[in-house]
Design a protein around this motif. Structure first.
Motif, PDB file in Angstrom:
ATOM      1  N   ARG A  12      71.055  36.279 115.571  1.00  0.00           N
ATOM      2  CA  ARG A  12      70.851  36.310 117.018  1.00  0.00           C
ATOM      3  C   ARG A  12      72.171  36.599 117.710  1.00  0.00           C
ATOM      4  NH1 ARG A  12      69.762  30.846 120.333  1.00  0.00           N
ATOM      5  NH2 ARG A  12      72.040  30.880 120.215  1.00  0.00           N
ATOM      6  N   THR A  13      72.107  37.144 118.924  1.00  0.00           N
ATOM      7  CA  THR A  13      73.293  37.356 119.757  1.00  0.00           C
ATOM      8  C   THR A  13      73.197  36.436 120.980  1.00  0.00           C
ATOM      9  OG1 THR A  13      73.424  39.677 119.071  1.00  0.00           O
ATOM     10  CG2 THR A  13      74.633  39.061 121.047  1.00  0.00           C
ATOM     11  N   PRO A  14      74.074  35.428 121.132  1.00  0.00           N
ATOM     12  CA  PRO A  14      75.089  34.995 120.174  1.00  0.00           C
ATOM     13  C   PRO A  14      74.449  34.233 119.020  1.00  0.00           C
ATOM     14  CG  PRO A  14      75.004  33.464 122.006  1.00  0.00           C
ATOM     15  CD  PRO A  14      74.060  34.585 122.349  1.00  0.00           C
ATOM     16  N   PRO A  15      75.138  34.132 117.884  1.00  0.00           N
ATOM     17  CA  PRO A  15      74.534  33.487 116.715  1.00  0.00           C
ATOM     18  C   PRO A  15      74.404  31.981 116.885  1.00  0.00           C
ATOM     19  CG  PRO A  15      76.806  34.048 116.273  1.00  0.00           C
ATOM     20  CD  PRO A  15      76.476  34.649 117.610  1.00  0.00           C
ATOM     21  N   ARG A  16      73.439  31.421 116.198  1.00  0.00           N
ATOM     22  CA  ARG A  16      73.285  29.965 116.212  1.00  0.00           C
ATOM     23  C   ARG A  16      74.389  29.302 115.393  1.00  0.00           C
ATOM     24  NH1 ARG A  16      68.283  32.298 115.917  1.00  0.00           N
ATOM     25  NH2 ARG A  16      66.781  31.656 117.498  1.00  0.00           N
ATOM     26  N   LYS A  34      80.174  39.735 134.132  1.00  0.00           N
ATOM     27  CA  LYS A  34      81.010  39.048 135.120  1.00  0.00           C
ATOM     28  C   LYS A  34      81.852  40.029 135.929  1.00  0.00           C
ATOM     29  CE  LYS A  34      81.481  34.667 132.617  1.00  0.00           C
ATOM     30  NZ  LYS A  34      82.421  33.763 131.891  1.00  0.00           N
ATOM     31  N   GLU A  35      82.159  41.173 135.311  1.00  0.00           N
ATOM     32  CA  GLU A  35      82.941  42.199 135.992  1.00  0.00           C
ATOM     33  C   GLU A  35      82.049  43.190 136.751  1.00  0.00           C
ATOM     34  OE1 GLU A  35      86.275  42.406 136.241  1.00  0.00           O
ATOM     35  OE2 GLU A  35      86.358  40.474 135.198  1.00  0.00           O
ATOM     36  N   LYS A  36      80.778  42.818 136.918  1.00  0.00           N
ATOM     37  CA  LYS A  36      79.813  43.608 137.707  1.00  0.00           C
ATOM     38  C   LYS A  36      79.473  44.954 137.060  1.00  0.00           C
ATOM     39  CE  LYS A  36      80.249  40.293 140.726  1.00  0.00           C
ATOM     40  NZ  LYS A  36      79.257  39.189 140.731  1.00  0.00           N
ATOM     41  N   ILE A  37      79.605  45.022 135.739  1.00  0.00           N
ATOM     42  CA  ILE A  37      79.200  46.224 135.015  1.00  0.00           C
ATOM     43  C   ILE A  37      77.706  46.132 134.707  1.00  0.00           C
ATOM     44  CG2 ILE A  37      79.554  47.601 132.927  1.00  0.00           C
ATOM     45  CD1 ILE A  37      81.997  47.603 134.693  1.00  0.00           C
ATOM     46  N   ASP A  38      76.992  47.234 134.832  1.00  0.00           N
ATOM     47  CA  ASP A  38      75.563  47.288 134.527  1.00  0.00           C
ATOM     48  C   ASP A  38      75.405  47.409 133.005  1.00  0.00           C
ATOM     49  OD1 ASP A  38      72.877  47.765 134.292  1.00  0.00           O
ATOM     50  OD2 ASP A  38      72.805  49.488 135.638  1.00  0.00           O
ATOM     51  N   VAL A  39      75.043  46.296 132.364  1.00  0.00           N
ATOM     52  CA  VAL A  39      75.021  46.235 130.899  1.00  0.00           C
ATOM     53  C   VAL A  39      73.608  46.001 130.379  1.00  0.00           C
ATOM     54  CG1 VAL A  39      76.007  45.155 128.849  1.00  0.00           C
ATOM     55  CG2 VAL A  39      77.311  45.179 130.982  1.00  0.00           C
ATOM     56  N   THR A  40      73.257  46.750 129.348  1.00  0.00           N
ATOM     57  CA  THR A  40      72.025  46.505 128.602  1.00  0.00           C
ATOM     58  C   THR A  40      72.406  46.177 127.169  1.00  0.00           C
ATOM     59  OG1 THR A  40      70.767  48.045 129.980  1.00  0.00           O
ATOM     60  CG2 THR A  40      69.814  47.444 127.851  1.00  0.00           C
ATOM     61  N   LEU A  41      71.964  45.018 126.710  1.00  0.00           N
ATOM     62  CA  LEU A  41      72.254  44.570 125.354  1.00  0.00           C
ATOM     63  C   LEU A  41      71.059  44.866 124.464  1.00  0.00           C
ATOM     64  CD1 LEU A  41      73.963  42.954 123.239  1.00  0.00           C
ATOM     65  CD2 LEU A  41      72.777  40.890 124.083  1.00  0.00           C
ATOM     66  N   PHE A  42      71.303  45.615 123.397  1.00  0.00           N
ATOM     67  CA  PHE A  42      70.280  45.869 122.393  1.00  0.00           C
ATOM     68  C   PHE A  42      70.539  44.911 121.230  1.00  0.00           C
ATOM     69  CE2 PHE A  42      70.221  49.651 124.927  1.00  0.00           C
ATOM     70  CZ  PHE A  42      68.903  50.112 124.876  1.00  0.00           C
ATOM     71  N   ALA A  43      69.639  43.943 121.061  1.00  0.00           N
ATOM     72  CA  ALA A  43      69.817  42.884 120.069  1.00  0.00           C
ATOM     73  C   ALA A  43      68.446  42.334 119.688  1.00  0.00           C
ATOM     74  CB  ALA A  43      70.716  41.786 120.647  1.00  0.00           C
ATOM     75  N   THR A  44      68.426  41.255 118.923  1.00  0.00           N
ATOM     76  CA  THR A  44      67.152  40.649 118.560  1.00  0.00           C
ATOM     77  C   THR A  44      66.464  40.066 119.796  1.00  0.00           C
ATOM     78  OG1 THR A  44      68.254  38.546 118.069  1.00  0.00           O
ATOM     79  CG2 THR A  44      67.897  40.067 116.227  1.00  0.00           C
ATOM     80  N   GLY A  45      65.149  39.944 119.722  1.00  0.00           N
ATOM     81  CA  GLY A  45      64.374  39.484 120.875  1.00  0.00           C
ATOM     82  C   GLY A  45      64.647  38.062 121.291  1.00  0.00           C
ATOM     83  N   ASP A  46      65.201  37.245 120.385  1.00  0.00           N
ATOM     84  CA  ASP A  46      65.508  35.860 120.717  1.00  0.00           C
ATOM     85  C   ASP A  46      66.941  35.687 121.223  1.00  0.00           C
ATOM     86  OD1 ASP A  46      66.752  36.389 118.321  1.00  0.00           O
ATOM     87  OD2 ASP A  46      66.140  34.532 117.337  1.00  0.00           O
ATOM     88  N   SER A  47      67.633  36.794 121.462  1.00  0.00           N
ATOM     89  CA  SER A  47      69.022  36.725 121.924  1.00  0.00           C
ATOM     90  C   SER A  47      69.110  36.161 123.335  1.00  0.00           C
ATOM     91  CB  SER A  47      69.666  38.113 121.868  1.00  0.00           C
ATOM     92  OG  SER A  47      69.769  38.558 120.526  1.00  0.00           O
ATOM     93  N   LEU A  48      70.263  35.612 123.667  1.00  0.00           N
ATOM     94  CA  LEU A  48      70.507  34.999 124.971  1.00  0.00           C
ATOM     95  C   LEU A  48      71.579  35.786 125.699  1.00  0.00           C
ATOM     96  CD1 LEU A  48      70.681  31.275 123.766  1.00  0.00           C
ATOM     97  CD2 LEU A  48      68.665  32.524 124.577  1.00  0.00           C
ATOM     98  N   THR A  49      71.271  36.276 126.895  1.00  0.00           N
ATOM     99  CA  THR A  49      72.248  37.078 127.629  1.00  0.00           C
ATOM    100  C   THR A  49      71.929  37.090 129.111  1.00  0.00           C
ATOM    101  OG1 THR A  49      73.265  39.266 127.801  1.00  0.00           O
ATOM    102  CG2 THR A  49      70.923  39.205 127.248  1.00  0.00           C
ATOM    103  N   SER A  50      72.966  37.288 129.913  1.00  0.00           N
ATOM    104  CA  SER A  50      72.785  37.473 131.358  1.00  0.00           C
ATOM    105  C   SER A  50      72.646  38.948 131.697  1.00  0.00           C
ATOM    106  CB  SER A  50      73.975  36.862 132.107  1.00  0.00           C
ATOM    107  OG  SER A  50      75.192  37.419 131.653  1.00  0.00           O
ATOM    108  N   ALA A  51      72.812  39.822 130.684  1.00  0.00           N
ATOM    109  CA  ALA A  51      72.598  41.260 130.872  1.00  0.00           C
ATOM    110  C   ALA A  51      71.115  41.573 130.686  1.00  0.00           C
ATOM    111  CB  ALA A  51      73.436  42.037 129.857  1.00  0.00           C
ATOM    112  N   LYS A  52      70.751  42.836 130.821  1.00  0.00           N
ATOM    113  CA  LYS A  52      69.398  43.252 130.478  1.00  0.00           C
ATOM    114  C   LYS A  52      69.286  43.247 128.955  1.00  0.00           C
ATOM    115  CE  LYS A  52      69.656  46.430 134.387  1.00  0.00           C
ATOM    116  NZ  LYS A  52      69.893  47.861 134.741  1.00  0.00           N
TER     117      LYS A  52
END
Length: 335
Positions: A12-16, A34-52
């Protein structure tokens, strides 16, 4: 700027628990947001992120053995590439496989090379050397066959690592249980100096663990398994020193920086990136063998734990890493 971050799907991103590449991908993603960049994270579905978050594989294949890694790696990476025109830049943290798609898209790609698992993978990097961009994670971890746009050291979220100005009473081994990482060597050092040793990490090589680690376990040499973040903070910050007796050229070494962030000095064999991270007598010692490492244990008393943390704040913070990657993105896009 619209940025796509490709993270591995082993964990997972981030890993357990374990997952250094996923850790860095997460820290970078959250820092960019945090730097106001438009970010999309491609990772596992259970990943935790404030990005898309976009995912095709719902769980990490190392945690769900019903998942075929090759199949879902292909699906994961193709998911990014089929949407490439939505982004100004694609940041690959998934080794060489995404490079094989790079000639089929118009969006520029930057690849952080987290280390070379084998010289056998170099032909892929060589083929796309002139058409993509490579970032090394240390000057030591560079191939003379490749061109690099920059070296960007990994950064950590220092607020997650509590500083402890008091020296602990045990030595610490923190990392994969594997001959490369020198678990047996750390045990020998602890035995020579007659100090307790705590061993923490994922058993990557079961046979190595059973032959070179398990026979030495007792009340003074203990294996506590693969620890979660709260446990990691405690075990790192309360140690006397971290023993990093590696038998390979370490590309970077997150555990080294994390230990220093807690104030814990590091004793390491001078392989790979270690001389770039450790300053002799300031945040630890570079040594050549087990005997020299054992001799240096007593000298840890003279190292300021506060200075260990200051080194990380200055050189290996999440903010510094993010700032340098933004500069890389701008340089590439402006070309």
């Amino acid at each position: 700027m619209r940025v796509a971050i490709i993270s591995p799907i082993a964990w997972r991103t981030p890993p357990r628990h374990y997952g250094p590449w996923e850790t860095v991908a997460s820290l970078l993603t959250e820092g960019l947001v945090k730097e106001k960049i438009d970010v999309t994270l491609f990772a596992t579905g259970d990943s935790l992120t404030s990005a898309k978050l976009r995912s095709i594989c719902q769980a990490p294949y190392e945690e769900d053995k019903a998942i075929d890694p090759k199949v879902w790696e292909c699906l994961h990476i193709s998911e990014v590439m089929e949407q490439a025109d939505e982004f100004d830049i694609i940041h690959n943290n998934y080794d060489f496989l995404p490079l094989t798609y790079s000639g089929l898209i118009k969006t520029p790609m930057v690849t952080t090379i987290h280390g070379f698992s084998s010289p056998k993978i170099l032909p892929v990097y060589q083929k796309y050397n002139a058409t993509t961009h490579y970032v090394s994670i240390s000057d030591a971890d560079r191939s003379s066959d490749l061109d690099y746009i920059r070296t960007v050291y990994h950064g950590i979220d220092i607020s997650n690592f509590p500083f402890n100005e008091n020296k602990g009473d045990y030595l610490l081994y923190f990392g994969r249980i594997h001959s490369d990482k020198g678990t047996w060597e750390a045990i020998q050092v602890a035995k020579k100096v007659k100090m307790k040793l705590v061993i923490a990490g994922l058993i990557q090589d079961r046979r190595y663990y059973e032959e070179y680690v398990q026979p030495y376990l007792n009340d003074d040499i203990t294996y506590i398994g693969c620890v979660s973040p709260p446990e990691k903070d405690s075990v790192l910050s309360n140690a006397y020193a971290l023993l990093h007796a590696i038998n390979f050229n370490e590309p970077f070494g997150l555990s080294v920086v994390e230990a220093m962030a807690c104030g814990t000095p590091v004793l390491a064999f001078g392989k790979g990136s270690m001389p770039e991270i450790i300053e002799n007598g300031r945040n630890g010692f570079i040594v050549s063998n087990i005997e020299e490492m054992a001799q240096r244990v007593k000298d840890v008393e003279n190292i300021s734990r506060k200075l260990c943390r200051e080194t990380v704040v200055k050189r290996f913070s999440q903010e510094k890493m993010v700032k340098e990657y933004i500069e890389v993105y701008k340089e590439i896009v402006n070309k």
